[in-house]
Design an enzyme around this catalytic site. Structure first.
Site, mmCIF file in Angstrom:
data_model
loop_
_atom_site.group_PDB
_atom_site.id
_atom_site.type_symbol
_atom_site.label_atom_id
_atom_site.label_comp_id
_atom_site.label_asym_id
_atom_site.label_seq_id
_atom_site.Cartn_x
_atom_site.Cartn_y
_atom_site.Cartn_z
ATOM 1 N N LEU A 145 0.819 -1.205 0.000
ATOM 2 C CA LEU A 145 0.000 0.000 0.000
ATOM 3 C C LEU A 145 0.856 1.259 0.000
ATOM 4 O O LEU A 145 0.564 2.217 -0.725
ATOM 5 C CB LEU A 145 -0.926 -0.014 1.216
ATOM 6 C CG LEU A 145 -1.790 1.228 1.437
ATOM 7 C CD1 LEU A 145 -2.757 1.427 0.281
ATOM 8 C CD2 LEU A 145 -2.545 1.107 2.754
ATOM 9 N N ASN A 146 1.915 1.280 0.803
ATOM 10 C CA ASN A 146 2.788 2.454 0.839
ATOM 11 C C ASN A 146 3.559 2.626 -0.464
ATOM 12 O O ASN A 146 3.848 3.756 -0.872
ATOM 13 C CB ASN A 146 3.747 2.352 2.022
ATOM 14 C CG ASN A 146 3.029 2.381 3.357
ATOM 15 O OD1 ASN A 146 2.815 1.341 3.969
ATOM 16 N ND2 ASN A 146 2.630 3.549 3.803
ATOM 17 N N HIS A 199 -7.018 -0.632 -0.316
ATOM 18 C CA HIS A 199 -5.711 -1.051 -0.838
ATOM 19 C C HIS A 199 -5.780 -1.234 -2.350
ATOM 20 O O HIS A 199 -4.868 -0.841 -3.085
ATOM 21 C CB HIS A 199 -5.278 -2.374 -0.186
ATOM 22 C CG HIS A 199 -4.907 -2.248 1.257
ATOM 23 N ND1 HIS A 199 -4.133 -3.169 1.915
ATOM 24 C CD2 HIS A 199 -5.209 -1.304 2.186
ATOM 25 C CE1 HIS A 199 -3.969 -2.806 3.178
ATOM 26 N NE2 HIS A 199 -4.627 -1.679 3.367
ATOM 27 N N TYR A 266 -13.081 7.564 7.952
ATOM 28 C CA TYR A 266 -11.617 7.609 8.058
ATOM 29 C C TYR A 266 -10.969 7.043 6.797
ATOM 30 O O TYR A 266 -10.048 7.644 6.233
ATOM 31 C CB TYR A 266 -11.161 6.829 9.288
ATOM 32 C CG TYR A 266 -9.671 6.908 9.549
ATOM 33 C CD1 TYR A 266 -9.127 8.029 10.166
ATOM 34 C CD2 TYR A 266 -8.819 5.871 9.188
ATOM 35 C CE1 TYR A 266 -7.765 8.116 10.427
ATOM 36 C CE2 TYR A 266 -7.462 5.944 9.437
ATOM 37 C CZ TYR A 266 -6.935 7.064 10.047
ATOM 38 O OH TYR A 266 -5.577 7.141 10.289
ATOM 39 N N TYR A 267 -11.457 5.909 6.332
ATOM 40 C CA TYR A 267 -10.902 5.338 5.102
ATOM 41 C C TYR A 267 -11.508 5.966 3.863
ATOM 42 O O TYR A 267 -10.913 5.896 2.782
ATOM 43 C CB TYR A 267 -11.043 3.807 5.126
ATOM 44 C CG TYR A 267 -9.894 3.216 5.906
ATOM 45 C CD1 TYR A 267 -8.669 3.006 5.302
ATOM 46 C CD2 TYR A 267 -10.012 2.966 7.266
ATOM 47 C CE1 TYR A 267 -7.597 2.528 6.017
ATOM 48 C CE2 TYR A 267 -8.949 2.494 7.994
ATOM 49 C CZ TYR A 267 -7.731 2.274 7.357
ATOM 50 O OH TYR A 267 -6.654 1.820 8.072
ATOM 51 N N HIS A 423 -12.197 -3.152 7.810
ATOM 52 C CA HIS A 423 -12.046 -2.097 8.816
ATOM 53 C C HIS A 423 -13.337 -1.816 9.570
ATOM 54 O O HIS A 423 -13.439 -0.826 10.287
ATOM 55 C CB HIS A 423 -11.537 -0.811 8.154
ATOM 56 C CG HIS A 423 -10.123 -0.897 7.701
ATOM 57 N ND1 HIS A 423 -9.075 -0.981 8.579
ATOM 58 C CD2 HIS A 423 -9.577 -0.939 6.455
ATOM 59 C CE1 HIS A 423 -7.932 -1.061 7.900
ATOM 60 N NE2 HIS A 423 -8.213 -1.035 6.619
ATOM 61 N N HIS A 425 -16.698 -2.415 12.221
ATOM 62 C CA HIS A 425 -16.886 -2.685 13.645
ATOM 63 C C HIS A 425 -18.236 -3.349 13.885
ATOM 64 O O HIS A 425 -19.169 -3.210 13.081
ATOM 65 C CB HIS A 425 -16.816 -1.389 14.455
ATOM 66 C CG HIS A 425 -15.440 -0.816 14.555
ATOM 67 N ND1 HIS A 425 -15.137 0.234 15.405
ATOM 68 C CD2 HIS A 425 -14.273 -1.136 13.933
ATOM 69 C CE1 HIS A 425 -13.847 0.528 15.303
ATOM 70 N NE2 HIS A 425 -13.313 -0.282 14.407
ATOM 71 N N ASP A 443 -17.384 7.235 19.947
ATOM 72 C CA ASP A 443 -16.952 5.987 19.338
ATOM 73 C C ASP A 443 -15.434 5.970 19.472
ATOM 74 O O ASP A 443 -14.765 6.921 19.064
ATOM 75 C CB ASP A 443 -17.370 5.942 17.864
ATOM 76 C CG ASP A 443 -17.097 4.594 17.214
ATOM 77 O OD1 ASP A 443 -16.005 4.033 17.454
ATOM 78 O OD2 ASP A 443 -17.946 4.118 16.451
ATOM 79 N N ARG A 448 -4.407 2.773 17.649
ATOM 80 C CA ARG A 448 -3.304 2.920 16.704
ATOM 81 C C ARG A 448 -2.618 4.267 16.931
ATOM 82 O O ARG A 448 -3.292 5.262 17.202
ATOM 83 C CB ARG A 448 -3.822 2.828 15.263
ATOM 84 C CG ARG A 448 -2.743 2.837 14.209
ATOM 85 C CD ARG A 448 -3.348 2.838 12.815
ATOM 86 N NE ARG A 448 -2.333 2.684 11.794
ATOM 87 C CZ ARG A 448 -2.547 2.820 10.477
ATOM 88 N NH1 ARG A 448 -3.761 3.099 10.044
ATOM 89 N NH2 ARG A 448 -1.571 2.669 9.617
ATOM 90 N N HIS A 474 -18.728 0.317 22.288
ATOM 91 C CA HIS A 474 -19.641 1.209 21.578
ATOM 92 C C HIS A 474 -20.896 1.498 22.386
ATOM 93 O O HIS A 474 -21.201 0.801 23.362
ATOM 94 C CB HIS A 474 -20.032 0.598 20.228
ATOM 95 C CG HIS A 474 -18.894 0.484 19.267
ATOM 96 N ND1 HIS A 474 -18.077 -0.619 19.217
ATOM 97 C CD2 HIS A 474 -18.424 1.342 18.334
ATOM 98 C CE1 HIS A 474 -17.154 -0.445 18.291
ATOM 99 N NE2 HIS A 474 -17.335 0.733 17.748
#
Length: 743
Positions: A145-146, A199, A266-267, A423, A425, A443, A448, A474
């Site tokens: 991915l990087n 990805h 977030y993603y 990813h 929940h 939440d 990380r 949660h």
């Protein structure tokens, strides 16, 4: 002589700014174009925000050039020296390419040339990265991915300086670096390249952008449709609609109709970069594809949708794996907003750009700079609404309730969406509550510390899967101490909630109801939220009715992950534990210390806390014996990876269960003087519920403002259904599942 002139003219044309790739595209053509560069040059001094961006970029890059080029052999995980140096290199090459185009200073092109030649020398010798902790290790980085990130921005740098690099060096760079990288990212990493996931988006964007800059249409086609030995047959429209992998498959499968990205905000923010940048490259090189209007303009909608998934501070709501502080100031959002504004002049994009106070050096960035310079900058439009999940909008979604007062605005969300891929929940029917962008009921997001080497190189820590993704972390109801769907991602991914009611058209209240079946074997759940705010209430009061339906007896636990300092507890019996033990053994509860507990049998229990200058109280209707538990994160956490934050939980044993709670903001404290303190106690009393008839109930409470509030609830969620009941010898009539009367 004539022959000599022909040869001379050939080389001049080859080296001149108008030289082209094999496909016939001139350079630059990915994000910048010759036309946009000229317009930027002509206007850069007119718009301070644009000029400042260039000057800041120049200052950084000049310092980097003065220090010299470093291209180390890869060996470190995320956060380590080599990892960070290769990240720094692609960022500076990208900036050098832009500055070469805008300032026309050859030293910036030379910097990219020199850097790429060093990489071209090293790349053929590289094995897979030595830190093999990824399912798809990269070459320069620990995960592929990087490497995709590196290629996406390096491709832009190469595109910008292409004409300034000698044919000899171009041949080496393409033969020993860029083409082998495209091969590595696609054919050698098919599990990533053909994966429908963020990805995969990065991977296809990297290879596709290399395809355009190298003039290799085959690479472009593979990026658009995936790499298969037997590709789909049919015309282009058929191949787009039925793509099994590649860019079109991602556009088809990962977005809802309003642009909601299934992995969460977030993603969404992270995946926005490859989506938008590759789309802009497609638009500039193959405008006939009309990519920004594909699927009813889903790419433009997704930028607007992402902005709606922020709080008042511009931070993304942390559904699923997330770092709560990530905000609209992320470079990916700045890029996305600028490019999207080029294709659709949405005023919300200008409002966000004003908050970001930064633009990209691009055609869209120039347009944003012009809009900001006009002085007429709007505010982000926030309103109560539903965002649907799933390709066809039929896989649940997210509900938003906003309060009336923009200056002191509250925002409540109810999540009933799909799981969210890897990813996601386990928090079906989970809620969050914010005031002016600050979390009140939170939440957790993810465990990380991005790029912090001490914390496993910045990767997700084990507590993400074991705590942050589990239902115990949660604001949801759990059954028998287990996560929803027993923490099984395959099972969770098969199910999503159903919106039963959404009504925001009344002056005194707004309401949402969602249902989630099969959460546990033989257990269904439903949650109804009513936001009450008549003219006598400064802040809204939230009625939260959480129900569980089963034919067998279970233990039901309803958690509230509050933030702040406890002020008061009105329970029958209260025990503070001197010796701590975890609340449970699974579902995230094993990471929560049991700090105190109480048994409550009176009609109402109240729990109050202070959060950012405002007092809050949860008033609970004890229509059955209820145990209250106070907890704190940190059990079974020897490496201190979790934040030490509190939670409050109520528990009952029943077959069918009905938790009725009021969440009430009240009062205020001035932290500057601590002298102005008002309404520290709850303003609510006598919370009760009465069964009016089969499937018809009324929840009532008294407020210190002198009003009685009656919330009528029908089990039937049909909006057209009409109901009649008798309350206190009066006939009550209403239509739909929910109605509020203020007396």
């Amino acid at each position: 002589m004539k022959y000599f002139l022909l040869i001379f003219c050939f080389w001049i044309s080859f080296l001149s700014p108008s030289s082209s790739t094999a496909k016939g595209h001139e350079h630059p053509s990915l994000i910048l174009t010759k036309a946009s560069v000229k317009e930027i040059r002509d206007n850069i001094n007119k718009y301070p925000i644009l000029e400042r961006t260039v000057l800041e970029m120049k200052k950084r890059l000049d310092a980097t050039i003065a220090e010299g080029i470093e291209v180390p052999i890869p060996k470190d995980p995320a956060g380590g020296y080599t990892h960070e140096q290769h990240k720094e290199n692609y960022r500076r090459m990208y900036e050098a390419g832009i500055l070469y185009q805008v300032l026309q200073d050859p030293k910036y092109a030379q910097f990219v040339d020199d850097m790429l030649m060093k990489y071209a020398e090293m790349f053929p010798t590289l094995p897979l990265h030595p830190v093999k902790k990824s399912y798809a290790p990269g070459k320069l980085f620990w995960q592929c991915l990087n490497d995709d990130n590196w290629v996406v921005y390096t491709a832009q740098a190469y595109d910008c300086v292409y004409d300034a690099i000698s044919p000899k060096h171009r041949k080496i760079i393409e033969k020993d670096l860029l083409r082998p990288y495209a091969e590595f990212l696609s054919k050698e990493n098919l599990k990533v390249f053909n994966r429908i996931h963020n990805h995969g988006v990065w991977d296809v964007a990297a290879v596709g952008m290399l395809g355009y800059v190298l003039g290799d249409q085959q690479l472009v086609e593979q990026s658009l449709h995936g790499y298969f030995k037997k590709p789909l047959k049919g015309d282009e429209a058929f191949r787009q609609a039925n793509a099994r992998a590649g860019f079109y498959a991602h556009l088809n499968q990962l977005f809802g109709p309003e642009g909601y990205y299934t992995e969460g905000p977030y993603y969404h923010r992270y995946a926005l970069t490859p989506f938008i940048l590759f789309a802009e490259a497609i638009s500039n090189n193959e405008p006939e594809r009309d990519i920004f209007h594909y699927r009813n303009s889903v790419l433009l909608k997704t930028v607007d949708c992402l902005l709606q998934l922020t709080n008042e501070k511009g931070e993304f709501l942390p559904f699923n794996d997330a770092i709560p502080e990530m905000s609209i100031n992320a470079p990916s959002v700045i890029e996305g907003v600028d490019i999207a504004y080029k294709h659709e002049q949405n005023p919300d994009f200008v409002a966000v750009a004003a908050l970001q106070n930064k633009v990209t050096i691009s055609e869209g960035g120039l347009m944003i700079a012009k809009a900001l310079a006009s002085g007429d900058v709007p505010r982000i439009r926030r309103h109560s609404h539903i965002i649907k999940d799933g390709q066809h909008g039929d896989q649940g979604g997210i509900g938003f309730l906003y309060s009336k007062n923009r200056a002191e605005q509250f925002a409540l969300t109810l999540k009933y969406s799909t799981h969210g891929l890897s990813h996601g929940h386990y928090d079906k029917l989970g809620l969050t509550l914010y005031k002016k962008g600050k979390p009140v009921l939170q939440d957790y997001g993810a465990v990380r510390y991005v790029n912090v080497e001490q914390k496993e190189g910045g990767r997700y820590l084990p507590e993400t899967a074991k705590f942050a993704r589990q239902s115990g972390s949660h604001n949801v109801m759990t059954c028998d101490g287990k996560s929803h769907f027993d923490g099984n991602i395959k099972e969770s991914s098969k199910h999503w909630g159903t919106l039963m009611a959404f009504d925001v058209d009344h002056k005194d209240y707004q309401a949402i109801r969602a249902r989630q079946n099969h959460v546990y074997e033989g257990v269904d759940m439903q949650r109804t939220i009513v936001q009450i705010q008549d003219t006598s209430l400064r802040d809204p009061i939230y009625l939260d009715v959480m129900e569980g339906f089963s034919k067998e007896t279970h233990q039901y636990d309803l958690s509230y992950q509050y933030l702040g300092q406890i002020m008061d507890m009105k329970f029958d019996q209260y025990t503070s534990h001197q010796t701590l033990s975890p609340i449970g053994t699974q579902a995230g509860f094993e990471y929560i210390w049991k700090v105190a507990e109480a048994e409550t049998t009176t009609q109402n229990a109240q729990f109050s806390w202070l959060n950012h200058e405002v007092f809050y109280t949860i008033t609970t209707l004890n229509n059955a014996p209820t145990k209250q538990t106070l907890g704190e994160y940190g059990a079974n956490d020897p490496n201190f990876n979790l934040r030490r934050e509190p939670m409050y939980m109520m528990s009952r044993r029943a077959d069918d269960v009905r938790f009725v709670n009021l969440i009430e903001p009240h009062g205020k404290i001035n932290p500057a003087t601590n002298e102005l303190v008002r309404d520290t106690h709850s303003q609510i009393s006598d919370l009760k519920e009465t069964n009016l008839a089969e499937g018809l109930n009324v929840v009532q409470f008294q407020h210190s403002n002198g009003h009685t509030y009656q919330v009528f609830l029908a089990a039937n969620s049909d909006k057209a259904a009409k109901h009649t009941a008798t309350l206190n010898n009066e006939t009550v009539r209403w239509q739909g599942p929910i109605s509020v009367v203020v007396k």
